[in-house]
Write an enzyme that holds these catalytic residues in place. Structure first.
Site, mmCIF file in Angstrom:
data_model
loop_
_atom_site.group_PDB
_atom_site.id
_atom_site.type_symbol
_atom_site.label_atom_id
_atom_site.label_comp_id
_atom_site.label_asym_id
_atom_site.label_seq_id
_atom_site.Cartn_x
_atom_site.Cartn_y
_atom_site.Cartn_z
ATOM 1 N N HIS A 1 0.680 -1.243 0.056
ATOM 2 C CA HIS A 1 -0.053 -0.050 0.184
ATOM 3 C C HIS A 1 0.974 1.222 0.083
ATOM 4 O O HIS A 1 2.063 1.146 0.538
ATOM 5 C CB HIS A 1 -1.044 0.138 1.248
ATOM 6 N N GLU B 1 -7.731 -5.149 -0.158
ATOM 7 C CA GLU B 1 -8.579 -5.836 -1.225
ATOM 8 C C GLU B 1 -8.625 -7.310 -0.974
ATOM 9 O O GLU B 1 -9.080 -8.221 -1.510
ATOM 10 C CB GLU B 1 -7.679 -5.492 -2.718
HETATM 11 N N1 ACO Z 1 3.961 -7.462 -4.820
HETATM 12 C C1 ACO Z 1 5.163 -7.622 -5.161
HETATM 13 N N2 ACO Z 1 6.126 -6.394 -5.158
HETATM 14 C C2 ACO Z 1 5.544 -5.164 -4.684
HETATM 15 C C3 ACO Z 1 4.038 -4.924 -4.239
HETATM 16 C C4 ACO Z 1 3.424 -6.557 -4.518
HETATM 17 N N3 ACO Z 1 2.028 -6.224 -4.255
HETATM 18 N N4 ACO Z 1 3.962 -3.844 -3.952
HETATM 19 C C5 ACO Z 1 4.863 -3.206 -3.884
HETATM 20 N N5 ACO Z 1 5.953 -3.950 -4.292
HETATM 21 C C6 ACO Z 1 7.438 -3.620 -4.694
HETATM 22 C C7 ACO Z 1 7.665 -2.513 -5.768
HETATM 23 O O1 ACO Z 1 7.840 -3.400 -6.974
HETATM 24 C C8 ACO Z 1 8.792 -1.996 -5.468
HETATM 25 O O2 ACO Z 1 9.798 -2.765 -5.508
HETATM 26 P P1 ACO Z 1 11.220 -2.185 -6.125
HETATM 27 O O3 ACO Z 1 11.683 -1.046 -5.155
HETATM 28 O O4 ACO Z 1 12.258 -3.123 -5.793
HETATM 29 O O5 ACO Z 1 11.215 -1.644 -7.560
HETATM 30 C C9 ACO Z 1 8.651 -1.974 -3.808
HETATM 31 O O6 ACO Z 1 7.815 -3.090 -3.355
HETATM 32 C C10 ACO Z 1 8.041 -0.352 -3.506
HETATM 33 O O7 ACO Z 1 6.875 -0.351 -4.253
HETATM 34 P P2 ACO Z 1 6.177 0.799 -4.865
HETATM 35 O O8 ACO Z 1 5.852 0.925 -6.236
HETATM 36 O O9 ACO Z 1 6.958 2.237 -4.399
HETATM 37 O O10 ACO Z 1 4.755 1.157 -3.790
HETATM 38 P P3 ACO Z 1 3.790 1.971 -4.159
HETATM 39 O O11 ACO Z 1 3.590 2.730 -3.094
HETATM 40 O O12 ACO Z 1 3.808 2.907 -5.394
HETATM 41 O O13 ACO Z 1 2.800 0.637 -4.607
HETATM 42 C C11 ACO Z 1 0.803 -0.408 -4.470
HETATM 43 C C12 ACO Z 1 1.482 0.656 -3.809
HETATM 44 C C13 ACO Z 1 0.567 0.330 -5.909
HETATM 45 C C14 ACO Z 1 -0.460 -0.522 -3.834
HETATM 46 C C15 ACO Z 1 1.552 -1.532 -4.714
HETATM 47 O O14 ACO Z 1 1.816 -1.963 -3.549
HETATM 48 C C16 ACO Z 1 0.667 -2.680 -5.389
HETATM 49 O O15 ACO Z 1 1.036 -2.680 -6.729
HETATM 50 N N6 ACO Z 1 0.178 -3.790 -4.905
HETATM 51 C C17 ACO Z 1 -0.696 -4.609 -5.709
HETATM 52 C C18 ACO Z 1 -2.005 -4.043 -6.067
HETATM 53 C C19 ACO Z 1 -2.949 -3.905 -4.903
HETATM 54 O O16 ACO Z 1 -2.988 -4.644 -4.107
HETATM 55 N N7 ACO Z 1 -3.591 -2.716 -4.949
HETATM 56 C C20 ACO Z 1 -4.588 -2.171 -4.056
HETATM 57 C C21 ACO Z 1 -4.091 -1.195 -3.147
HETATM 58 S S1 ACO Z 1 -5.051 -0.630 -1.977
HETATM 59 C C22 ACO Z 1 -6.416 0.078 -2.757
HETATM 60 O O17 ACO Z 1 -6.034 0.823 -3.644
HETATM 61 C C23 ACO Z 1 -7.709 0.177 -2.459
#
Ligand code: ACO
Length: 377
Positions: free
Chosen positions: A253, A312
């Site tokens: 998140h 989610e």
């Molecule tokens: N699975 C695997 N790796 C992940 C995940 C995940 N679910 N979430 C983040 N990461 C990784 C990223 O790839 C990144 O890795 P890196 O630095 O090696 O490139 C690192 O963790 C940090 O991630 P960010 O992209 O900076 O995190 P951000 O804050 O942008 O992302 C997000 C938040 C979009 C929700 C992300 O965690 C994600 O894509 N999760 C999966 C989708 C999801 O469940 N969305 C629902 C969110 S809740 C809502 O909106 C109601």
């Protein structure tokens, strides 16, 4: 030249709000002054909407009046039904159908609160009507004598639902009703800040919610559990996803760096449903097992990122237990979140300020025009 950009805007504070407070480091969510776990399992959906829009809980008289006002708007125009029918025949994605349905509503310019009441009511009716049409059945007409959640489940399933299912749905809708300046809420605020209208703002918000990084995650999260099928397969399956650089849906998140408190509210609501004999308890046990493996592997592959279970994952389990399919999860999310979108629109309108950030130009300057005949590239 070093650029000082904040492309995800996480360091930008773009609004003051009394609607919800998301404390990501502590895993706390406050909605209109109440801890989410205090208010979400108790309030009816109408009480929650009233609370968000008026900043206090309604007394019995106020609630009855508000419930009747929302219910009075529940019917959708015939042209919207025709549009949804044609979308269902084409097997349109339910989120696209919701976007189309909402955008077909008439704009009522003179009283934004009446328009807001009609949008909250009709969002649910559009979703219910589309789910019926997609199943090859005619929409069920609204019954204004029933509450929002009861009638939504009746318009989907054709029968008045039992109270346990209604309570579970209301807990879900309340839990997701507002959540700070998330992507879809921001989209709504940007649109309304131009002095456009609420129908446009909510249609735009639905577009933002659709994406898998925001509201589109629960369907894929549950599909992942189904694909794993046996708990022993969880580790190789999830490992290969992470090896390929894929994200695990339902985890991570932007704001929460500990477990999303909404996940616990929904987990408890889902367990209460099982206790009443609903749903597939084996699936729940599988899903919680898969969750543990996912959390361990996320820490292994992304150490120190604190990627935890988000709302989610348990949304998927709760809505599945209520009998919805993966494709339906995000539109039902919108049925709850629309309350917060509209409250934010109202706050935004009170500021009277256009939202217009800057960007840093990194292209060229002073290019000379080249006639088409001379472009030898
Ligand atoms: N699975 C695997 N790796 C992940 C995940 C995940 N679910 N979430 C983040 N990461 C990784 C990223 O790839 C990144 O890795 P890196 O630095 O090696 O490139 C690192 O963790 C940090 O991630 P960010 O992209 O900076 O995190 P951000 O804050 O942008 O992302 C997000 C938040 C979009 C929700 C992300 O965690 C994600 O894509 N999760 C999966 C989708 C999801 O469940 N969305 C629902 C969110 S809740 C809502 O909106 C109601």
């Amino acid at each position: 030249m070093a650029l000082d950009l904040d492309v995800g805007l996480e360091r930008v504070v773009a609004a003051a709000t009394r609607l919800s407070d998301v404390q990501g480091e502590h895993g706390r969510l406050t909605i209109a002054g109440f801890p989410a776990e205090e208010v979400a399992p108790r309030a009816t959906f109408e009480e929650m909407v009233y609370l968000l829009w008026n900043d206090h809980l309604p007394n019995s008289e106020q609630l009855a009046e508000f419930q009747a006002r929302l219910a009075g708007y529940r019917s959708i125009p015939e042209h919207t039904v025709t549009l949804l029918r044609s979308a269902a025949e084409r097997q349109t994605n339910p989120m696209d159908a919701l976007r189309m349905g909402l955008s077909s509503l008439d704009v009522v310019a003179d009283d934004p609160w009446e328009q807001a009441a009609s949008i909250v009511s009709q969002t649910a009716t559009i979703v219910a009507a589309f789910l019926r049409l997609r199943a090859g059945e005619d929409p069920v007409s609204p019954d204004p004598e029933l509450s929002h959640a009861v009638d939504f489940l009746r318009m989907v399933g054709g029968e008045v639902p039992d109270p346990a299912r209604v309570r579970a749905l209301e807990t879900y809708l309340n839990t997701v009703s507002d959540h700070g300046l998330n992507a879809s809420t921001f989209a709504a605020r940007v649109i309304v800040a131009t002095e456009s209208d609420l129908v446009s703002a909510i249609t735009g918000a639905v577009g933002a919610l659709k994406g898998p990084l925001h509201g589109g995650a629960p369907g894929p999260a549950l599909d992942m559990v189904f694909e794993i099928a046996e708990l022993e397969r969880a580790e190789p399956y999830l490992r290969s996803k992470l090896e390929r650089g894929e994200r695990l849906m339902g985890f991570g998140h932007r704001v929460y760096k500990v477990r999303d408190p909404r996940a616990d509210i929904l987990a408890q609501a889902t367990l209460r449903l099982y206790a009443g004999g609903a749903g597939d308890q084996h699936l729940y046990e599988m899903a919680t097992g898969v969750e543990q493996v996912a959390l361990r592997l996320l820490e292994e592959y992304k150490p120190g990122r604190n990627l935890q279970t988000n709302v989610e994952y348990y949304t998927a389990l709760l809505l599945h237990c209520l009998g919805f399919s993966s494709d339906d999860f995000t539109p039902i999310f919108a049925v709850g979140r629309v309350a917060g979108w509209l409250a934010h629109c109202q706050e935004q309108l009170e500021t009277g300020r256009l939202i217009r950030p800057s960007c840093q130009y990194i292209g060229e300057h002073d290019r000379a025009w080249v006639p088409r005949s001379d472009r030898g590239w």
